[in-house]
Scaffold this motif. Structure first.
Motif, PDB file in Angstrom:
ATOM      1  N   SER A 163      -8.442 -10.535   6.128  1.00 35.53           N
ATOM      2  CA  SER A 163      -8.452  -9.507   7.043  1.00 35.53           C
ATOM      3  C   SER A 163      -7.347  -8.365   6.325  1.00 35.53           C
ATOM      4  N   ALA A 166      -8.213  -4.710   5.668  1.00 33.88           N
ATOM      5  CA  ALA A 166      -8.058  -3.593   6.621  1.00 33.88           C
ATOM      6  C   ALA A 166      -6.452  -3.360   7.049  1.00 33.88           C
ATOM      7  N   TYR A 167      -5.694  -4.104   6.874  1.00 24.14           N
ATOM      8  CA  TYR A 167      -4.253  -3.423   7.062  1.00 24.14           C
ATOM      9  C   TYR A 167      -4.007  -2.453   5.894  1.00 24.14           C
ATOM     10  N   PHE A 169      -6.321  -0.504   4.619  1.00 23.60           N
ATOM     11  CA  PHE A 169      -6.876   0.709   4.822  1.00 23.60           C
ATOM     12  C   PHE A 169      -6.179   1.570   5.890  1.00 23.60           C
ATOM     13  N   ALA A 170      -5.754   0.664   6.993  1.00 25.88           N
ATOM     14  CA  ALA A 170      -5.136   1.328   8.061  1.00 25.88           C
ATOM     15  C   ALA A 170      -3.682   2.000   7.540  1.00 25.88           C
ATOM     16  N   PHE A 171      -2.998   1.449   6.690  1.00 26.98           N
ATOM     17  CA  PHE A 171      -1.827   2.403   6.155  1.00 26.98           C
ATOM     18  C   PHE A 171      -2.375   3.421   5.274  1.00 26.98           C
ATOM     19  N   GLU A 173      -4.971   5.223   5.910  1.00 29.87           N
ATOM     20  CA  GLU A 173      -5.404   6.299   6.775  1.00 29.87           C
ATOM     21  C   GLU A 173      -4.315   6.882   7.378  1.00 29.87           C
ATOM     22  N   ALA A 174      -3.090   6.155   7.733  1.00 34.15           N
ATOM     23  CA  ALA A 174      -1.867   6.996   8.202  1.00 34.15           C
ATOM     24  C   ALA A 174      -1.378   7.792   7.129  1.00 34.15           C
TER      25      ALA A 174
END
Length: 260
Positions: A163, A166-167, A169-171, A173-174
């Motif tokens: 997983s 995704a972590y 990718f989220a960072f 994105e931010a």
């Protein structure tokens, strides 16, 4: 994931005519046909029955149907590798109707699609050294492979690398969103963020220093980086990451019970 593995093998020079693929989706088969896969079908064909390695690359909820479709077509010397999360070696043996079957669980991740994956592998006691070497050779075409000593560690791998993309990718994105908030256009913020992520990962993998030391090297006392990291620490970034990964790990264990 099956397409990534097949594509990686073909790119590495493996003869696609030696490969077989079974998929109920005609569109998926058409894509594999373009790669030159030797035997394709919605059901196992004659050549499938001589395959040394059978990869079950399906979602957990479809594993029962997939196992039922192939279990009478496995050759006596075949090893089976599953990339489905949450399905134990014991459960897979039961679904395939063979308690002595060599079974490998594999937890890959999506960067395998670009040859930069990370895969954790666990093999049952029946998996021979030659089969391990062959499976490692197959998975190495899509990235790094690591054999695990305990099956339970597959759930940990799920939380770390399965997983993990995704972590990040989220960072990212931010970071992109804040770059835009501070005045950059979306393309510029995206390009700078993605290249920074790529560069940091390459530096960490190619440098002898630990990631902690690399972080300290770029953090000048009283500088800008120190201020950002201090803010992260104040908001307990490490605690948030730990909490999220623990939640992922717990869910992986729950899935093992649901599908086991």
């Amino acid at each position: 994931m099956a397409s990534a593995i097949i594509g990686g093998l073909v790119s590495a020079g493996y003869d696609p005519k030696r490969l077989c693929a079974v998929d109920p989706n005609e569109a998926a088969l058409a894509k594999l046909q373009a790669l030159g896969v030797g035997e394709l079908g919605t059901q196992p064909g004659p050549r499938f029955q001589s395959c040394e390695l059978v990869v079950l690359a399906v979602k957990p909820q479809f594993m029962t149907a997939a196992a039922e479709g192939v279990k009478h077509h496995l050759c006596a010397t075949a090893a089976v590798m599953s990339v489905a999360a949450g399905i134990s070696v014991g459960a897979l043996k039961a679904q395939l109707g063979n308690s002595g079957l060599p079974v490998v669980r594999c937890m890959p991740n999506t960067p395998a699609l670009v040859g930069a994956g990370a895969s954790g592998l666990f093999g049952s006691a029946e998996v021979s050294a030659d089969q391990r070497a062959g499976i490692e050779g197959v998975m190495s075409v899509v990235g790094t492979t690591i054999w695990l000593e305990e099956e339970s560690h597959i759930d940990v791998v799920t939380a770390v690398s399965g997983s993990g993309p995704a972590y990040f990718f989220a960072f990212m994105e931010a970071m992109i969103a804040t770059g835009e908030k501070l005045g950059l256009d979306h393309q510029t913020a995206s390009q700078l963020t993605l290249q920074t992520a790529l560069g940091a990962a390459k530096l960490a993998t190619q440098h002898s220093d630990s990631v902690g030391e690399l972080r300290r090297n770029v953090t000048s006392p009283g500088g800008t980086t120190e201020q950002a990291l201090a803010s992260f620490s104040q908001d307990n970034l490490a605690g948030l990451v730990d909490k999220g990964m623990q939640a992922c790990w717990v869910r992986a264990q729950e899935m093992a019970k649901e599908f086991g």
